[in-house]
Design a protein around this motif. Structure first.
Motif, PDB file in Angstrom:
ATOM      1  N   THR A 395       0.857  -1.187   0.000  1.00  0.00           N
ATOM      2  CA  THR A 395       0.000   0.000   0.000  1.00  0.00           C
ATOM      3  C   THR A 395       0.892   1.235   0.000  1.00  0.00           C
ATOM      4  OG1 THR A 395      -1.624  -1.240   1.293  1.00  0.00           O
ATOM      5  CG2 THR A 395      -1.965   1.124   1.104  1.00  0.00           C
ATOM      6  N   ARG A 396       1.269   1.684  -1.179  1.00  0.00           N
ATOM      7  CA  ARG A 396       2.170   2.823  -1.291  1.00  0.00           C
ATOM      8  C   ARG A 396       1.425   4.155  -1.148  1.00  0.00           C
ATOM      9  NH1 ARG A 396       6.917   0.602  -3.615  1.00  0.00           N
ATOM     10  NH2 ARG A 396       6.974  -1.489  -2.667  1.00  0.00           N
ATOM     11  N   ILE A 397       0.171   4.189  -1.556  1.00  0.00           N
ATOM     12  CA  ILE A 397      -0.633   5.402  -1.426  1.00  0.00           C
ATOM     13  C   ILE A 397      -1.544   5.233  -0.220  1.00  0.00           C
ATOM     14  CG2 ILE A 397      -2.264   6.963  -2.543  1.00  0.00           C
ATOM     15  CD1 ILE A 397       0.453   6.799  -3.943  1.00  0.00           C
ATOM     16  N   LYS A 398      -1.470   6.189   0.720  1.00  0.00           N
ATOM     17  CA  LYS A 398      -2.248   6.047   1.956  1.00  0.00           C
ATOM     18  C   LYS A 398      -2.427   7.414   2.614  1.00  0.00           C
ATOM     19  CE  LYS A 398       0.954   3.280   3.428  1.00  0.00           C
ATOM     20  NZ  LYS A 398       1.672   2.284   4.241  1.00  0.00           N
ATOM     21  N   GLY A 399      -3.320   7.472   3.593  1.00  0.00           N
ATOM     22  CA  GLY A 399      -3.509   8.658   4.417  1.00  0.00           C
ATOM     23  C   GLY A 399      -3.787   9.924   3.621  1.00  0.00           C
ATOM     24  N   PRO A 400      -3.063  11.007   3.939  1.00  0.00           N
ATOM     25  CA  PRO A 400      -3.331  12.295   3.275  1.00  0.00           C
ATOM     26  C   PRO A 400      -2.928  12.333   1.802  1.00  0.00           C
ATOM     27  CG  PRO A 400      -1.419  12.466   4.734  1.00  0.00           C
ATOM     28  CD  PRO A 400      -2.045  11.135   5.003  1.00  0.00           C
ATOM     29  N   MET A 401      -2.250  11.294   1.318  1.00  0.00           N
ATOM     30  CA  MET A 401      -1.857  11.276  -0.091  1.00  0.00           C
ATOM     31  C   MET A 401      -3.070  11.262  -1.021  1.00  0.00           C
ATOM     32  SD  MET A 401       1.306   8.603  -0.272  1.00  0.00           S
ATOM     33  CE  MET A 401       2.727   8.722   0.811  1.00  0.00           C
ATOM     34  N   TRP A 402      -4.196  10.728  -0.578  1.00  0.00           N
ATOM     35  CA  TRP A 402      -5.335  10.585  -1.474  1.00  0.00           C
ATOM     36  C   TRP A 402      -5.872  11.937  -1.941  1.00  0.00           C
ATOM     37  CZ3 TRP A 402      -5.750   6.185  -3.663  1.00  0.00           C
ATOM     38  CH2 TRP A 402      -5.352   5.024  -2.995  1.00  0.00           C
ATOM     39  N   GLU A 403      -6.116  12.846  -0.982  1.00  0.00           N
ATOM     40  CA  GLU A 403      -6.595  14.158  -1.402  1.00  0.00           C
ATOM     41  C   GLU A 403      -5.515  14.947  -2.121  1.00  0.00           C
ATOM     42  OE1 GLU A 403      -8.593  16.390   1.617  1.00  0.00           O
ATOM     43  OE2 GLU A 403     -10.433  15.188   1.449  1.00  0.00           O
ATOM     44  N   LYS A 404      -4.243  14.677  -1.804  1.00  0.00           N
ATOM     45  CA  LYS A 404      -3.163  15.325  -2.552  1.00  0.00           C
ATOM     46  C   LYS A 404      -3.221  14.918  -4.022  1.00  0.00           C
ATOM     47  CE  LYS A 404       0.145  15.920   1.256  1.00  0.00           C
ATOM     48  NZ  LYS A 404       0.472  17.353   1.097  1.00  0.00           N
ATOM     49  N   ILE A 405      -3.454  13.637  -4.287  1.00  0.00           N
ATOM     50  CA  ILE A 405      -3.553  13.187  -5.677  1.00  0.00           C
ATOM     51  C   ILE A 405      -4.793  13.779  -6.332  1.00  0.00           C
ATOM     52  CG2 ILE A 405      -3.809  11.191  -7.203  1.00  0.00           C
ATOM     53  CD1 ILE A 405      -2.176   9.580  -5.165  1.00  0.00           C
ATOM     54  N   GLY A 406      -5.907  13.832  -5.604  1.00  0.00           N
ATOM     55  CA  GLY A 406      -7.095  14.480  -6.144  1.00  0.00           C
ATOM     56  C   GLY A 406      -6.819  15.916  -6.563  1.00  0.00           C
ATOM     57  N   ASN A 407      -6.064  16.639  -5.736  1.00  0.00           N
ATOM     58  CA  ASN A 407      -5.682  18.007  -6.091  1.00  0.00           C
ATOM     59  C   ASN A 407      -4.722  18.038  -7.263  1.00  0.00           C
ATOM     60  OD1 ASN A 407      -6.661  20.321  -4.149  1.00  0.00           O
ATOM     61  ND2 ASN A 407      -6.398  18.508  -2.871  1.00  0.00           N
ATOM     62  N   MET A 408      -3.815  17.082  -7.329  1.00  0.00           N
ATOM     63  CA  MET A 408      -2.903  17.004  -8.470  1.00  0.00           C
ATOM     64  C   MET A 408      -3.687  16.837  -9.770  1.00  0.00           C
ATOM     65  SD  MET A 408       0.063  14.571  -6.806  1.00  0.00           S
ATOM     66  CE  MET A 408       1.079  14.397  -8.278  1.00  0.00           C
ATOM     67  N   VAL A 409      -4.740  16.036  -9.730  1.00  0.00           N
ATOM     68  CA  VAL A 409      -5.547  15.799 -10.926  1.00  0.00           C
ATOM     69  C   VAL A 409      -6.163  17.105 -11.413  1.00  0.00           C
ATOM     70  CG1 VAL A 409      -7.600  14.666 -11.857  1.00  0.00           C
ATOM     71  CG2 VAL A 409      -6.027  13.383 -10.385  1.00  0.00           C
ATOM     72  N   ILE A 410      -6.910  17.773 -10.557  1.00  0.00           N
ATOM     73  CA  ILE A 410      -7.608  18.976 -11.008  1.00  0.00           C
ATOM     74  C   ILE A 410      -6.643  20.129 -11.248  1.00  0.00           C
ATOM     75  CG2 ILE A 410      -8.212  19.682  -8.636  1.00  0.00           C
ATOM     76  CD1 ILE A 410     -10.204  20.315 -11.931  1.00  0.00           C
ATOM     77  N   ASP A 411      -5.612  20.271 -10.416  1.00  0.00           N
ATOM     78  CA  ASP A 411      -4.629  21.336 -10.634  1.00  0.00           C
ATOM     79  C   ASP A 411      -3.923  21.150 -11.974  1.00  0.00           C
ATOM     80  OD1 ASP A 411      -5.245  22.391  -8.149  1.00  0.00           O
ATOM     81  OD2 ASP A 411      -3.419  21.651  -7.168  1.00  0.00           O
ATOM     82  N   SER A 412      -3.590  19.912 -12.325  1.00  0.00           N
ATOM     83  CA  SER A 412      -2.811  19.668 -13.540  1.00  0.00           C
ATOM     84  C   SER A 412      -3.608  19.969 -14.803  1.00  0.00           C
ATOM     85  CB  SER A 412      -2.300  18.221 -13.571  1.00  0.00           C
ATOM     86  OG  SER A 412      -3.362  17.295 -13.713  1.00  0.00           O
ATOM     87  N   VAL A 413      -4.894  19.660 -14.798  1.00  0.00           N
ATOM     88  CA  VAL A 413      -5.679  19.927 -16.007  1.00  0.00           C
ATOM     89  C   VAL A 413      -6.109  21.390 -16.090  1.00  0.00           C
ATOM     90  CG1 VAL A 413      -6.436  17.541 -16.317  1.00  0.00           C
ATOM     91  CG2 VAL A 413      -7.842  19.100 -14.942  1.00  0.00           C
ATOM     92  N   GLU A 414      -6.220  22.051 -14.944  1.00  0.00           N
ATOM     93  CA  GLU A 414      -6.517  23.481 -14.949  1.00  0.00           C
ATOM     94  C   GLU A 414      -5.292  24.322 -15.297  1.00  0.00           C
ATOM     95  OE1 GLU A 414     -10.218  23.912 -11.748  1.00  0.00           O
ATOM     96  OE2 GLU A 414      -8.156  24.338 -11.105  1.00  0.00           O
ATOM     97  N   ASP A 415      -4.113  23.736 -15.197  1.00  0.00           N
ATOM     98  CA  ASP A 415      -2.862  24.451 -15.461  1.00  0.00           C
ATOM     99  C   ASP A 415      -2.696  24.690 -16.965  1.00  0.00           C
ATOM    100  OD1 ASP A 415      -0.465  25.674 -14.977  1.00  0.00           O
ATOM    101  OD2 ASP A 415       0.556  23.902 -14.161  1.00  0.00           O
ATOM    102  N   THR A 416      -1.688  25.470 -17.314  1.00  0.00           N
ATOM    103  CA  THR A 416      -1.408  25.761 -18.716  1.00  0.00           C
ATOM    104  C   THR A 416      -0.874  24.526 -19.435  1.00  0.00           C
ATOM    105  OG1 THR A 416       0.826  26.483 -18.141  1.00  0.00           O
ATOM    106  CG2 THR A 416      -0.911  28.172 -18.217  1.00  0.00           C
ATOM    107  N   GLY A 417      -0.856  24.592 -20.764  1.00  0.00           N
ATOM    108  CA  GLY A 417      -0.317  23.504 -21.568  1.00  0.00           C
ATOM    109  C   GLY A 417      -1.313  22.379 -21.749  1.00  0.00           C
ATOM    110  N   ASN A 418      -0.828  21.264 -22.274  1.00  0.00           N
ATOM    111  CA  ASN A 418      -1.681  20.098 -22.482  1.00  0.00           C
ATOM    112  C   ASN A 418      -2.212  19.582 -21.155  1.00  0.00           C
ATOM    113  OD1 ASN A 418      -1.237  20.135 -25.243  1.00  0.00           O
ATOM    114  ND2 ASN A 418       0.560  18.804 -25.103  1.00  0.00           N
ATOM    115  N   HIS A 419      -3.387  19.010 -21.207  1.00  0.00           N
ATOM    116  CA  HIS A 419      -3.965  18.446 -19.994  1.00  0.00           C
ATOM    117  C   HIS A 419      -3.189  17.226 -19.513  1.00  0.00           C
ATOM    118  CE1 HIS A 419      -8.129  20.239 -21.240  1.00  0.00           C
ATOM    119  NE2 HIS A 419      -7.286  21.156 -20.824  1.00  0.00           N
ATOM    120  N   TRP A 420      -2.651  16.443 -20.442  1.00  0.00           N
ATOM    121  CA  TRP A 420      -2.020  15.163 -20.113  1.00  0.00           C
ATOM    122  C   TRP A 420      -0.630  15.077 -20.714  1.00  0.00           C
ATOM    123  CZ3 TRP A 420      -5.258  13.423 -16.683  1.00  0.00           C
ATOM    124  CH2 TRP A 420      -6.616  13.687 -16.820  1.00  0.00           C
ATOM    125  N   ALA A 421       0.223  14.287 -20.072  1.00  0.00           N
ATOM    126  CA  ALA A 421       1.520  13.953 -20.659  1.00  0.00           C
ATOM    127  C   ALA A 421       1.275  12.849 -21.685  1.00  0.00           C
ATOM    128  CB  ALA A 421       2.491  13.471 -19.577  1.00  0.00           C
TER     129      ALA A 421
END
Length: 443
Positions: A395-421
């Motif tokens: 279990t590499r992803i746990k605890g507060p990492m979950w909402e951090k990843i959720g924020n990474m998802v929305i922050d990354s697509v709202e950011d400039t440039g392509n939505h995805w690598a």
């Protein structure tokens, strides 16, 4: 009532990730829009085979409580570039049903999508959708193995479509999934069945351990080339199939392990997708890895089906693990930087923007073809299924990492440039995709 040719959502059909209750108005309007998509549109919107994601998108929005107005807006934006689906000839459907040999001659050809859709609807009307799936996907004969493994083609799109149909209790969506699988190619099946054959005894290897071993294997981890049109088919499996099969066959699932191994698969998919970052560049998610996460959300639903045998559930899960390992290798097995998740600082500072409620609200407002909100929902599901296993080594992803990843998802697509690598390949087809979508929502 939902039927093989009729979409009908109720306020209870909101999926397995609880968030907000739905309204009767949203259920009725989403049903109407999904029916229009079902009746009018092809499952691929161009000749390259790019998928129509409308069913995925609308059901995810609906499941997370989006209002009817938002669901309709997203539908209208993405319906604009779809192409119509028509029957080629009335006789084709009859010929498909004539014999397994006749059925086989139409497989792998996108032009027969509508014919296959009608074929599956007729089969479901006679036998019930559960019996059709057991006969055509899980019987264990050559025909069923061929169609089951096609479910994992196209970067898991048919499997994702099937999952939505079962999760939201819509036989018409299940029929779409079967028609989509039948029109995909079959090369993925050769890999899956070879791995299954090579997996002769239980193993204690976990998916994170195997990810590390794949990265350390220089032949396998560098088998995909930048110029490969399909890095999984032409690179990983084209140049290092034996090595890939050797590693994948070490991930096993035994009777009684379904819940635990489902959590392991889900956690691992999110782990390699979220941590495959390249600092100091912007946070972005790999477009192909993302599909491994988006498909993971359906396995608790598969496991809950009383009509499906434990052996079939295990096989579904094992094949998913085999694909995930190969997908990781196909992007040249990047270093997985867990600190990029653990130390992530969300772009927004207000708690109301960065908790799951805020993440889902922003994802419901975000204009794309549905990939972003599917990813957010699947990460939230990962938190739910992983929670009982936080003390496990895998279990590499746990605890507060979950909402951090959720924020990474929305922050990354709202950011400039392509939505995805996105690695190269299908450049002209992707340009065609961008040209056909409304300008304000181009990727």
């Amino acid at each position: 009532m939902a039927a093989p040719d009729k979409i009908h959502l109720t306020v209870e059909d909101t999926g397995i990730v609880p968030f907000k209750p739905q309204s009767t108005a949203a259920a009725e309007r989403t049903s109407e829009l999904l029916q229009e998509n079902h009746d009018r549109h092809h499952i691929y919107f161009n000749d390259t085979g790019f998928h129509n994601h409308i069913a995925h998108h609308l059901l995810t929005l609906y499941g997370l409580g989006a209002p009817a107005s938002a669901i309709e807006r997203h539908y209208m934006q993405n319906a604009s570039y779809q192409r119509p689906a028509v029957l080629l000839e009335d006789s084709v459907v009859q010929d498909m049903a004539a014999s397994p040999d006749h059925f086989k001659t139409y497989l792998g050809q996108g032009k027969y999508y509508r014919d296959f859709l009608v074929f599956w609807q007729k089969e479901m009307e006679k036998k019930g959708w559960e019996n059709v799936l057991n006969e055509y996907l899980f019987a264990g004969d050559e025909r069923a193995d061929d169609l089951l493994t096609r479910m994992y083609s196209g970067f898991l799109h048919p499997l994702i479509h099937l999952g939505f149909g079962i999760e939201f209790h819509q036989p018409a969506i299940i029929a779409e999934a079967l028609a989509q699988a039948a029109t995909h190619d079959s090369w993925t099946g050769d890999y899956l069945l070879r791995v299954e054959k090579a997996s002769t005894s239980p193993s204690t290897k976990t998916l994170p351990q195997l990810l590390d071993e794949i990265r350390a294997d220089k032949k396998l981890s560098t088998a995909a080339w930048w110029s490969d049109p399909n890095k999984l088919r032409d690179g990983t499996l084209g140049r290092a199939a034996d090595e890939m099969i050797r590693y994948a066959s070490q991930w096993t699932v035994s009777p009684g392990e379904l819940e635990k191994k489902t959590a392991e698969m889900t956690n691992a998919a999110i782990y390699f997708t979220a941590t495959a970052q390249n600092p100091p560049k912007q946070v972005k998610f790999d477009f192909y890895y993302m599909h491994c996460v988006n498909a993971s959300v359906f396995f608790p639903t598969f496991n809950a089906q009383s009509w499906l045998s434990e052996a079939s559930k295990i096989r579904l899960l094992k094949f998913k693990g085999y694909v995930d390992l190969a997908m990781y290798a196909s992007r040249r097995s990047p270093e997985l930087l867990l600190d990029e998740v653990a130390g992530y600082a969300p772009v927004k500072s207000e708690a109301s923007e960065t908790d799951w409620k805020g993440i889902f609200r922003r994802l419901c407002e975000f204009d794309d073809d549905g990939h972003a909100i599917k990813l957010g929902r699947a990460v939230a599901n990962g938190q739910r299924v992983s929670k009982p296993y936080e003390e496990e080594e895998w279990t590499r992803i746990k605890g507060p990492m979950w909402e951090k990843i959720g924020n990474m998802v929305i922050d990354s697509v709202e950011d400039t440039g392509n939505h995805w690598a996105r690695s190269v390949g299908f450049e002209e087809a992707w340009k065609d995709y961008e040209d056909r979508r409304p300008r304000e929502i181009r990727l």
